[in-house]
Design an enzyme around this catalytic site. Structure first.
Site, PDB file in Angstrom:
ATOM      1  N   GLU A   1      59.833 -52.325  83.671  1.00 16.64           N
ATOM      2  CA  GLU A   1      59.721 -53.433  82.710  1.00 16.64           C
ATOM      3  C   GLU A   1      60.867 -54.410  82.965  1.00 16.64           C
ATOM      4  O   GLU A   1      60.705 -55.621  82.906  1.00 16.64           O
ATOM      5  CB  GLU A   1      59.808 -52.898  81.274  1.00 16.64           C
ATOM      6  CG  GLU A   1      59.693 -53.991  80.213  1.00 16.64           C
ATOM      7  CD  GLU A   1      59.622 -53.437  78.799  1.00 16.64           C
ATOM      8  OE1 GLU A   1      58.886 -52.454  78.566  1.00 16.64           O
ATOM      9  OE2 GLU A   1      60.331 -53.981  77.927  1.00 16.64           O
TER      10      GLU A   1
ATOM     11  N   ARG B   1      54.130 -56.974  77.131  1.00 14.17           N
ATOM     12  CA  ARG B   1      55.330 -57.373  77.891  1.00 14.17           C
ATOM     13  C   ARG B   1      55.005 -58.293  79.074  1.00 14.17           C
ATOM     14  O   ARG B   1      55.606 -58.205  80.148  1.00 14.17           O
ATOM     15  CB  ARG B   1      56.079 -56.129  78.404  1.00 14.17           C
ATOM     16  CG  ARG B   1      56.543 -55.198  77.324  1.00 14.17           C
ATOM     17  CD  ARG B   1      57.555 -55.835  76.382  1.00 14.17           C
ATOM     18  NE  ARG B   1      57.807 -54.971  75.244  1.00 14.17           N
ATOM     19  CZ  ARG B   1      57.204 -55.107  74.052  1.00 14.17           C
ATOM     20  NH1 ARG B   1      56.345 -56.093  73.827  1.00 14.17           N
ATOM     21  NH2 ARG B   1      57.461 -54.277  73.067  1.00 14.17           N
TER      22      ARG B   1
ATOM     23  N   SER C   1      64.649 -51.388  77.484  1.00 12.31           N
ATOM     24  CA  SER C   1      63.689 -50.411  78.018  1.00 12.31           C
ATOM     25  C   SER C   1      63.491 -50.651  79.511  1.00 12.31           C
ATOM     26  O   SER C   1      63.143 -51.761  79.922  1.00 12.31           O
ATOM     27  CB  SER C   1      62.347 -50.542  77.303  1.00 12.31           C
ATOM     28  OG  SER C   1      62.506 -50.165  75.966  1.00 12.31           O
TER      29      SER C   1
HETATM   30  C1  LIG Z   1      69.894 -53.293  73.869  1.00 13.52           C
HETATM   31  C2  LIG Z   1      68.582 -53.936  74.209  1.00 13.52           C
HETATM   32  C3  LIG Z   1      67.508 -53.782  73.356  1.00 13.52           C
HETATM   33  C4  LIG Z   1      66.265 -54.377  73.655  1.00 13.52           C
HETATM   34  N1  LIG Z   1      65.235 -54.209  72.784  1.00 13.52           N
HETATM   35  C5  LIG Z   1      64.051 -54.803  73.040  1.00 13.52           C
HETATM   36  C6  LIG Z   1      62.943 -54.665  72.131  1.00 13.52           C
HETATM   37  O1  LIG Z   1      63.041 -54.020  71.108  1.00 13.52           O
HETATM   38  N2  LIG Z   1      61.797 -55.277  72.464  1.00 13.52           N
HETATM   39  C7  LIG Z   1      61.636 -56.020  73.591  1.00 13.52           C
HETATM   40  O2  LIG Z   1      60.554 -56.577  73.814  1.00 13.52           O
HETATM   41  N3  LIG Z   1      62.660 -56.156  74.463  1.00 13.52           N
HETATM   42  C8  LIG Z   1      63.853 -55.581  74.222  1.00 13.52           C
HETATM   43  N4  LIG Z   1      64.887 -55.722  75.098  1.00 13.52           N
HETATM   44  C9  LIG Z   1      64.676 -56.472  76.360  1.00 13.52           C
HETATM   45  C10 LIG Z   1      65.007 -57.979  76.272  1.00 13.52           C
HETATM   46  O3  LIG Z   1      65.905 -58.249  75.223  1.00 13.52           O
HETATM   47  C11 LIG Z   1      63.762 -58.826  76.117  1.00 13.52           C
HETATM   48  O4  LIG Z   1      62.866 -58.661  77.175  1.00 13.52           O
HETATM   49  C12 LIG Z   1      64.107 -60.332  76.005  1.00 13.52           C
HETATM   50  O5  LIG Z   1      62.944 -61.028  75.640  1.00 13.52           O
HETATM   51  C13 LIG Z   1      64.671 -60.918  77.290  1.00 13.52           C
HETATM   52  O6  LIG Z   1      65.193 -62.202  76.990  1.00 13.52           O
HETATM   53  P1  LIG Z   1      66.361 -62.842  77.841  1.00 13.52           P
HETATM   54  O7  LIG Z   1      66.623 -64.190  77.304  1.00 13.52           O
HETATM   55  O8  LIG Z   1      67.531 -61.919  77.889  1.00 13.52           O
HETATM   56  O9  LIG Z   1      65.675 -62.941  79.258  1.00 13.52           O
HETATM   57  P2  LIG Z   1      66.250 -62.469  80.678  1.00 13.52           P
HETATM   58  O10 LIG Z   1      66.540 -61.017  80.635  1.00 13.52           O
HETATM   59  O11 LIG Z   1      67.343 -63.356  81.106  1.00 13.52           O
HETATM   60  O12 LIG Z   1      64.966 -62.707  81.584  1.00 13.52           O
HETATM   61  C14 LIG Z   1      63.830 -61.880  81.410  1.00 13.52           C
HETATM   62  C15 LIG Z   1      62.623 -62.554  82.065  1.00 13.52           C
HETATM   63  O13 LIG Z   1      62.298 -63.730  81.330  1.00 13.52           O
HETATM   64  C16 LIG Z   1      62.278 -64.850  82.210  1.00 13.52           C
HETATM   65  N5  LIG Z   1      62.750 -66.016  81.447  1.00 13.52           N
HETATM   66  C17 LIG Z   1      63.881 -66.137  80.719  1.00 13.52           C
HETATM   67  N6  LIG Z   1      63.947 -67.369  80.176  1.00 13.52           N
HETATM   68  C18 LIG Z   1      62.829 -68.034  80.603  1.00 13.52           C
HETATM   69  C19 LIG Z   1      62.327 -69.347  80.411  1.00 13.52           C
HETATM   70  N7  LIG Z   1      62.971 -70.274  79.679  1.00 13.52           N
HETATM   71  N8  LIG Z   1      61.155 -69.688  81.000  1.00 13.52           N
HETATM   72  C20 LIG Z   1      60.474 -68.787  81.756  1.00 13.52           C
HETATM   73  N9  LIG Z   1      60.901 -67.528  81.971  1.00 13.52           N
HETATM   74  C21 LIG Z   1      62.069 -67.164  81.392  1.00 13.52           C
HETATM   75  C22 LIG Z   1      63.209 -64.495  83.363  1.00 13.52           C
HETATM   76  O14 LIG Z   1      62.896 -65.225  84.523  1.00 13.52           O
HETATM   77  C23 LIG Z   1      62.901 -63.002  83.503  1.00 13.52           C
HETATM   78  O15 LIG Z   1      61.720 -62.824  84.249  1.00 13.52           O
HETATM   79  C24 LIG Z   1      66.120 -55.139  74.825  1.00 13.52           C
HETATM   80  C25 LIG Z   1      67.234 -55.305  75.677  1.00 13.52           C
HETATM   81  C26 LIG Z   1      68.443 -54.716  75.377  1.00 13.52           C
HETATM   82  C27 LIG Z   1      69.603 -54.927  76.297  1.00 13.52           C
END
Ligand SMILES: Cc1cc2nc3c(=O)[nH]c(=O)nc-3n(C[C@H](O)[C@H](O)[C@H](O)COP(=O)(O)OP(=O)(O)OC[C@H]3O[C@@H](n4cnc5c(N)ncnc54)[C@H](O)[C@@H]3O)c2cc1C
Length: 354
Positions: free
Chosen positions: A299, A180, A229
């Site tokens: 996380e 992560r 998570s």
């Molecule tokens: C219901 C649910 C289930 C989930 N299941 C999982 C799972 O099974 N496995 C898992 O790993 N995660 C899971 N997640 C967490 C999440 O979906 C992941 O961490 C996902 O990768 C976050 O992507 P995001 O676009 O929403 O990023 P955001 O939540 O908007 O941002 C997360 C981080 O990424 C950074 N970021 C976003 N875009 C960029 C970019 N272009 N450049 C640099 N940094 C960037 C942000 O600054 C921040 O630090 C889950 C979340 C939910 C709500």
């Protein structure tokens, strides 16, 4: 008051360079995160394309912080809002293309869409992405993973802009993807990634996507206001088991609750503030430490400042109007990115499924 002090006291949006995309002052963020809580961005910037973003980064005042967000599925925005510029990548960054056995995906592409495009092209190996409700940018930053695979298993290379707008091509090794986490500096912005696929049977790949969706429905509160998570699994342990052991399943504080379905998920039951959710998370950490001697690490990324939400209504400024354009850009055709309205829970993308 000296000219310098007067300049510094001008609203941030009036001190930013001209852009082709969209700048919004006091842009509410709650509606575009999964938790549906938190304050506003001092300024939100939706760049038109990579050049617009690179130029903005190169020209903005150095002391102005930039925070990039994806679709907010791993973010807790604090109630006092986020100082500086919050960057949201839109359509200009969401392209997905299949190149033989590889998939090229922009940072704003939804993981689910990447998995679907790969499936349609008969490419296996990235099915796990269909279970992660974020973007490729968020997946790179978080080394997102599910069902035994993670980004580091499939990324060949990625592209990013540094804090000054310099463009970098990053090898798999340079990305430094661990649990992560990516080793790329926090203030770099991912633009996209090249992922490897393997030839597969489209029917079998489609069946795997369905299996993943069904498993998620059964095990995660994916229709709730949540952030996924909450805590990382400590080495050798599962965070949810420790939370269960500490008796925190179902625990609530204000409008926030530890999910009954998956106790490493925190839920906004409808009335939670970001402060409720963060305080509940801290309470869980305390109880787990008391009960098991293990310290859980967040996380979920918490951004912004604590405090009451600002009452200031959003103000949208086409920066071209706020400041005279440079002479050389007068002939350039302005491209405006379409405004992206926040959507209520239960509606279709920007996100996959709340
Ligand atoms: C219901 C649910 C289930 C989930 N299941 C999982 C799972 O099974 N496995 C898992 O790993 N995660 C899971 N997640 C967490 C999440 O979906 C992941 O961490 C996902 O990768 C976050 O992507 P995001 O676009 O929403 O990023 P955001 O939540 O908007 O941002 C997360 C981080 O990424 C950074 N970021 C976003 N875009 C960029 C970019 N272009 N450049 C640099 N940094 C960037 C942000 O600054 C921040 O630090 C889950 C979340 C939910 C709500």
């Amino acid at each position: 008051m000296s000219e310098m002090v007067k300049l510094r006291n001008r609203p941030l949006i009036d001190r930013l360079p001209p852009v082709r995309g969209r700048l919004t002052a006091d842009a509410p963020l709650a509606g575009i995160t999964w938790f549906r809580v938190g304050g506003a961005a001092e300024v939100m910037f939706r760049p038109a394309d990579v050049d617009d973003l690179a130029k903005f980064l190169a020209e903005k005042p150095g002391e102005v912080p930039v925070t990039v967000m994806g679709v907010g599925s791993n973010l807790l925005v604090r109630d006092g809002g986020v100082p500086g510029v919050v960057l949201r990548l839109g359509r200009g960054f969401a392209e997905i293309a299949v190149e033989e056995r590889r998939i090229r995906a922009g940072a704003a592409a939804l993981d689910l869409n990447v998995a679907r495009v790969a499936a349609e092209a008969g490419l296996a190996g990235v099915e796990f992405l269909s279970g992660i409700p974020g973007t490729i940018g968020g997946a790179l930053r978080m080394n997102a993973g599910a069902y035994g695979r993670e980004m580091s298993d499939v990324v060949l290379e990625a592209e990013a802009l540094d804090a000054s707008g310099g463009r970098h091509r990053l090898s798999h090794k340079a990305l430094g993807l661990t649990y992560r986490h990516s080793a790329i500096p926090e203030d770099w912005i991912f633009l996209g990634a090249l992922l490897k696929g393997e030839m597969g049977n489209p029917t079998a790949i489609g069946a795997k996507l369905k299996q993943i969706q069904d498993a998620r429905e059964a095990s995660q509160p994916i229709r709730s206001r949540t952030g996924g998570s909450t805590f990382a699994n400590p080495p050798g342990f599962k965070a949810w088991e420790l939370i269960e052991q500490a008796g925190c399943r179902g625990l609530s504080l204000g409008g926030a609750q530890v999910s009954d379905m998956h106790c490493n998920f925190l839920i906004n039951t409808g009335t939670a503030t970001a402060a409720d959710i963060e305080a509940l998370g801290e309470l869980v950490r305390e109880r787990v430490l008391e009960e098991t001697g293990i310290t859980l690490e967040w996380e979920i990324k918490r951004i912004g400042i604590k405090g009451p939400p600002s009452e200031t209504p959003p103000r949208e400024v086409e920066a071209q109007e706020a400041k005279p354009p440079e002479i050389k850009s007068l002939n350039a055709k302005p491209q405006k990115s379409k405004p992206q309205k926040s959507k209520p829970l239960g509606s279709k993308p920007e996100r996959s499924k709340p």
